[in-house]
Design an enzyme around this catalytic site. Structure first.
Site, PDB file in Angstrom:
ATOM      1  N   ARG A 102     -10.812  -4.600 -13.924  1.00  0.00           N
ATOM      2  CA  ARG A 102      -9.592  -5.732 -13.420  1.00  0.00           C
ATOM      3  C   ARG A 102      -9.913  -7.223 -13.631  1.00  0.00           C
ATOM      4  O   ARG A 102     -11.002  -7.568 -13.100  1.00  0.00           O
ATOM      5  CB  ARG A 102      -9.052  -5.435 -11.812  1.00  0.00           C
ATOM      6  CG  ARG A 102      -8.727  -4.037 -11.851  1.00  0.00           C
ATOM      7  CD  ARG A 102      -8.132  -3.978 -10.275  1.00  0.00           C
ATOM      8  NE  ARG A 102      -7.849  -2.449  -9.647  1.00  0.00           N
ATOM      9  CZ  ARG A 102      -7.002  -1.616  -9.970  1.00  0.00           C
ATOM     10  NH1 ARG A 102      -6.010  -2.143 -10.884  1.00  0.00           N
ATOM     11  NH2 ARG A 102      -7.044  -0.594  -9.490  1.00  0.00           N
ATOM     12  N   HIS A 148     -15.346  -3.833   0.463  1.00  0.00           N
ATOM     13  CA  HIS A 148     -15.191  -3.106  -0.783  1.00  0.00           C
ATOM     14  C   HIS A 148     -16.472  -2.570  -1.264  1.00  0.00           C
ATOM     15  O   HIS A 148     -16.612  -1.950  -2.427  1.00  0.00           O
ATOM     16  CB  HIS A 148     -14.384  -4.138  -1.604  1.00  0.00           C
ATOM     17  CG  HIS A 148     -13.932  -3.247  -3.041  1.00  0.00           C
ATOM     18  ND1 HIS A 148     -14.869  -3.664  -4.386  1.00  0.00           N
ATOM     19  CD2 HIS A 148     -12.981  -2.674  -3.521  1.00  0.00           C
ATOM     20  CE1 HIS A 148     -14.183  -2.633  -5.343  1.00  0.00           C
ATOM     21  NE2 HIS A 148     -13.099  -2.162  -4.756  1.00  0.00           N
ATOM     22  N   ASN A 172       0.852  -1.292  -0.116  1.00  0.00           N
ATOM     23  CA  ASN A 172      -0.145  -0.224   0.027  1.00  0.00           C
ATOM     24  C   ASN A 172       0.766   1.225  -0.144  1.00  0.00           C
ATOM     25  O   ASN A 172       0.595   2.003  -0.699  1.00  0.00           O
ATOM     26  CB  ASN A 172      -0.825   0.133   1.425  1.00  0.00           C
ATOM     27  CG  ASN A 172      -2.089  -1.014   1.117  1.00  0.00           C
ATOM     28  OD1 ASN A 172      -2.389  -1.534  -0.029  1.00  0.00           O
ATOM     29  ND2 ASN A 172      -2.521  -1.260   2.236  1.00  0.00           N
ATOM     30  N   ARG A 187     -13.865   2.363   4.862  1.00  0.00           N
ATOM     31  CA  ARG A 187     -12.561   1.578   4.995  1.00  0.00           C
ATOM     32  C   ARG A 187     -11.433   2.240   5.040  1.00  0.00           C
ATOM     33  O   ARG A 187     -10.585   2.336   5.891  1.00  0.00           O
ATOM     34  CB  ARG A 187     -12.767   0.459   3.864  1.00  0.00           C
ATOM     35  CG  ARG A 187     -11.389  -0.549   4.037  1.00  0.00           C
ATOM     36  CD  ARG A 187     -11.091  -1.125   2.904  1.00  0.00           C
ATOM     37  NE  ARG A 187     -10.331  -0.500   1.864  1.00  0.00           N
ATOM     38  CZ  ARG A 187     -10.290  -0.566   0.726  1.00  0.00           C
ATOM     39  NH1 ARG A 187     -11.546  -1.250  -0.009  1.00  0.00           N
ATOM     40  NH2 ARG A 187      -9.733   0.223  -0.384  1.00  0.00           N
ATOM     41  N   TYR A 208     -12.323  -9.907  -1.683  1.00  0.00           N
ATOM     42  CA  TYR A 208     -12.711  -8.622  -1.531  1.00  0.00           C
ATOM     43  C   TYR A 208     -14.203  -8.716  -1.142  1.00  0.00           C
ATOM     44  O   TYR A 208     -14.941  -9.889  -1.589  1.00  0.00           O
ATOM     45  CB  TYR A 208     -12.895  -7.723  -2.945  1.00  0.00           C
ATOM     46  CG  TYR A 208     -11.390  -7.281  -3.282  1.00  0.00           C
ATOM     47  CD1 TYR A 208     -10.199  -7.757  -2.485  1.00  0.00           C
ATOM     48  CD2 TYR A 208     -11.498  -6.255  -4.153  1.00  0.00           C
ATOM     49  CE1 TYR A 208      -9.089  -7.298  -2.980  1.00  0.00           C
ATOM     50  CE2 TYR A 208     -10.229  -5.771  -4.521  1.00  0.00           C
ATOM     51  CZ  TYR A 208      -9.177  -6.152  -3.789  1.00  0.00           C
ATOM     52  OH  TYR A 208      -8.004  -5.488  -4.341  1.00  0.00           O
ATOM     53  N   HIS A 221     -15.247   3.005 -14.467  1.00  0.00           N
ATOM     54  CA  HIS A 221     -15.054   2.365 -13.316  1.00  0.00           C
ATOM     55  C   HIS A 221     -16.454   1.587 -12.913  1.00  0.00           C
ATOM     56  O   HIS A 221     -16.307   0.473 -12.265  1.00  0.00           O
ATOM     57  CB  HIS A 221     -14.756   3.298 -12.254  1.00  0.00           C
ATOM     58  CG  HIS A 221     -14.263   2.654 -11.169  1.00  0.00           C
ATOM     59  ND1 HIS A 221     -14.930   2.792  -9.816  1.00  0.00           N
ATOM     60  CD2 HIS A 221     -13.294   1.776 -10.769  1.00  0.00           C
ATOM     61  CE1 HIS A 221     -14.417   2.075  -8.904  1.00  0.00           C
ATOM     62  NE2 HIS A 221     -13.299   1.497  -9.286  1.00  0.00           N
ATOM     63  N   ARG A 246      -5.260   1.429 -12.797  1.00  0.00           N
ATOM     64  CA  ARG A 246      -3.845   1.670 -12.386  1.00  0.00           C
ATOM     65  C   ARG A 246      -3.288   0.411 -12.003  1.00  0.00           C
ATOM     66  O   ARG A 246      -3.777  -0.451 -11.275  1.00  0.00           O
ATOM     67  CB  ARG A 246      -3.781   2.838 -11.211  1.00  0.00           C
ATOM     68  CG  ARG A 246      -2.478   3.038 -10.649  1.00  0.00           C
ATOM     69  CD  ARG A 246      -2.390   4.114  -9.778  1.00  0.00           C
ATOM     70  NE  ARG A 246      -2.636   5.482 -10.575  1.00  0.00           N
ATOM     71  CZ  ARG A 246      -3.319   6.456 -10.380  1.00  0.00           C
ATOM     72  NH1 ARG A 246      -4.430   6.141  -9.269  1.00  0.00           N
ATOM     73  NH2 ARG A 246      -3.648   7.489 -11.170  1.00  0.00           N
TER      74      ARG A 246
END
Length: 694
Positions: free
Chosen positions: A381, A598, A46, A570, A474, A441, A411
């Site tokens: 993703r 998530h 992270n 979160r 997730y 997204h 990203r």
């Protein structure tokens, strides 16, 4: 009452506090020991990404001579750089202390992480053999003293900076006298940890770094040295994509070129072993042109601690989280036609507590059903070996019209998405690469199926990526529906990808960048109006991050009107709850636990007739104004009830919930109520639902 001057928490500082919550997991004695090491790896990964992206942005603003106060929450970029570096140094030091404690606790479990000086005699031959066979052939070693230009360090790699004090026999050339410096790049594709043969029931592990240190003299046989040492360094580079405007290049080529440029982009952080010799550090900084104002961070003996995410399990299930068996959805069978069941009733899955197989089953059934004419899907993703991609390819080979909107600027997944884009093109799948200035997204799927003389629509809308690997770690909601109004509007979103200058109107969906902020503002206004006339008024929101100052201000307005607000955030939260006259009716917590939280869910009282949405969008400026996002209303009463109940379970967490406050101290929620660890309670909730009759 006037607002205090500090109405917001700075986004970057709040992010560092979030990552400190991840670090808390590595220090928690109730977390299994090997999992604590893995949380240490997540913390490190992270932090790397933070410096590549967020710190890089702050540095760009500072380097341009601007303050950036308007986008940095009132803080100047230069001051913020200093604050970030100071906090990062504190966190690095804390992570080092935690690692030392974990290693001591591992020793009580007969697991020893040894360095080159602690190696048992019985293991030396094994280590040398491994070095000669596996490591040495892969090593890149650069002698630095005579180079006119310092080599470009890879952003993803870790290096050993070698310092040799040379002898002075007559046969040594004069230019090699004194101190010789070298760099060794640690091979990334080799496992970072080498498990050594067990000795008398005890496990030993050595890091590849220390295997190399143990064999240094075998690498530098051409030098006669009286002393040879190696200390780790690493560089973090600016990871923002600079996309050129060359009209002759395809979008894939532009993204590929920009990703390639990351390898030589400006360094934003230099981390070194604090035990390194002063002359070596000075030599490296001088050659790399690193100035004192850059983020130069002293660290421990080992960098790239993200590799601890892959720490070997050693067969010790007792030192890891027990894997859960993902549950089926009550009343929804994976056998038979899933489309027929969706036609009868909406249903929702909450992964990883419930199985992701419903998504794969939906796509595979659509791929081979002769009545299905078209499939449309957004991709952000994908898994490495994606079952989602396989189903889409299968559909194309069966003559379906398959359309995929793939986000090439996801990203750190750009290269993977470019690979899939090329495969999809070869299979004849229609690709849409998004809209200039907007990332896509949203997570939506739409199919047309011929039923009788008309087309019936089916689809699903999710809060998370269509990725069967991350669905195991997730937490996310996915709604399956045949609601014609919702799905007609999902199709409108795909039309917008093709014709972005045409702004559609929506009755059901909440779509960014045109409507999300306004729709949710009106929903908040409705709660304010109800509170002012004495009606029930509350707002319950669960998101990843909350950084939009405009939406923060709306919730402050709601709080002052008496609306009760519960927030589960979160990560980053720029709102400060519990301030009299500003946010006293707002409570906010963060849950960091076994799974990555998530989902995005929004619940509004609406005078006793709740309005509920799931969404791909957090309340961040980028999600509201610069991305294509979709929020979906929940009309099915059973699904509504499930969302409210699962939110309340999360809200009741008093084991892994940290409280947001003015102190920003990541304090755990402490109350006298029975212990509730929400992620475990949610699994129990779904198990009980399966046992209920009806």
């Amino acid at each position: 009452m006037a607002k205090p001057n500090n109405e917001y928490v700075n986004r970057e500082i709040s992010w560092l506090h979030f990552n400190e919550r991840v670090l808390q997991e590595s220090a928690d004695p109730d977390v299994p020991l090997i999992e604590r090491l893995r949380f240490l790896g997540i913390f490190s990964n992270n932090l790397d990404e933070f410096f590549k992206v967020r710190f890089a942005t702050v540095k760009r603003i500072a380097d341009a001579g601007k303050t950036g106060r308007s986008v940095l929450g009132g803080e100047s970029a230069k001051v913020l750089q200093e604050q970030i570096t100071k906090k990062a140094i504190q966190l690095q030091a804390k992570s080092g202390r935690i690692l030392e404690k974990i290693e001591r606790e591992l020793a009580t479990e007969h697991i020893y992480i040894v360095n080159e000086k602690e190696l048992k005699k019985e293991h030396e031959e094994y280590v040398v053999e491994y070095f000669q066979q596996k490591i040495n052939p892969e090593l890149i070693v650069v002698i630095l003293n005579t180079l006119t230009e310092f080599p470009t360090l890879k952003e993803t790699a870790a290096y050993l900076a070698v310092r040799m004090v040379l002898q002075n026999p007559d046969e040594v050339p004069i230019e090699q006298l004194g101190i010789q410096y070298a760099l060794i790049e640690i091979p990334r594709h080799l496992p970072r940890f080498l498990v050594l043969p067990e000795l008398k029931g005890e496990n030993y592990i050595i890091m590849v770094d220390d295997v190399i240190r143990f064999c240094l003299k075998q690498i530098f046989t051409m030098f006669v040295s009286t002393e040879i040492t190696a200390h780790m360094i690493k560089i973090t580079r600016d990871a923002e994509l600079d996309i050129d405007n060359d009209l002759s290049k395809s979008f894939i080529e532009k993204i590929s070129s920009s990703v390639e440029h990351r390898k030589i982009s400006d360094p934003v952080r230099f981390v070194y072993d604090k035990r390194i010799k002063i002359d070596t550090l000075r030599f490296l900084k001088d050659k790399m042109k690193i100035e004192e104002m850059d983020s130069v961070i002293p660290g421990g003996r080992y960098h790239n601690r993200r590799d601890y995410m892959s720490f070997p399990s050693l067969g010790r299930k007792d030192l890891q989280y027990q894997k859960i068996d993902a549950l089926p959805v009550k009343g929804v069978r994976l056998e038979g036609s899933l489309l027929e069941q969706i036609a009868a009733k909406d249903f929702m899955i909450y992964t990883p507590f419930q199985t992701y197989s419903y998504v794969i089953k939906f796509l595979r059934e659509a791929a081979i059903d002769p009545k299905v004419k078209s499939i449309k899907l957004t991709i952000y993703r994908l898994a490495k070996n994606s079952q989602v991609a396989a189903a889409l390819i299968n559909a194309a080979r069966n003559g379906k019209e398959v359309t995929v909107q793939i986000e090439l600027q996801a990203r750190f997944d750009e290269q993977a998405n470019i690979k899939y884009a090329n495969i999809f093109q070869e299979e004849g799948i229609k690709l849409i690469f998004g809209i200039t200035g907007l990332k896509v997204h949203t997570k939506i799927c739409f199919i047309d199926r011929e039923e009788g003389k008309s087309l019936k629509r089916y689809g699903f809308i999710s809060t998370g990526n269509f990725n069967e690997s991350t669905a195991k770690i997730y937490t996310d909601y996915t709604l399956f529906t045949a609601h014609d109004g919702i799905l007609r509007e999902v199709n409108k979103v795909f039309d917008f990808f093709d014709v972005p200058y045409k702004i559609n109107k929506y009755k059901h969906l909440v779509v960014s960048p045109h409507y999300t902020k306004n729709v949710f503002s009106k929903l908040i206004d409705n709660e304010i109006a109800n509170a002012l006339v004495g009606k029930e008024a509350y707002i319950k929101i669960k998101m990843n991050s909350f950084t939009s100052y405009k939406m923060v201000d709306k919730l402050y307005e709601a709080s002052r009107a008496g609306v009760k607000v519960q927030l589960i955030i979160r990560g980053v939260c720029c709102l400060i709850p519990g301030i009299k006259g500003m946010s006293e009716n707002i409570e906010a917590i963060s849950i960091v636990d076994k799974f990555l939280e998530h989902p995005r869910v929004f619940i509004f009282s609406n005078g006793g007739n709740p309005k509920i949405y799931i969404s791909s969008a957090d309340w961040m400026t980028r999600n509201l104004d610069y991305r294509v996002e979709v929020g979906c209303p929940i009309y099915d009463e059973d699904v509504q009830q499930e969302l409210m109940e699962t939110f309340d379970i999360c809200w009741s967490d008093n084991v892994k919930a940290r409280v947001f406050s003015e102190k920003q101290d990541n304090a755990y929620r402490d109350n006298d109520k029975p212990r509730v660890r929400s992620q475990f309670a949610l699994y129990d909730y779904y198990k009980k639902k399966l046992k209920k009759k009806g």
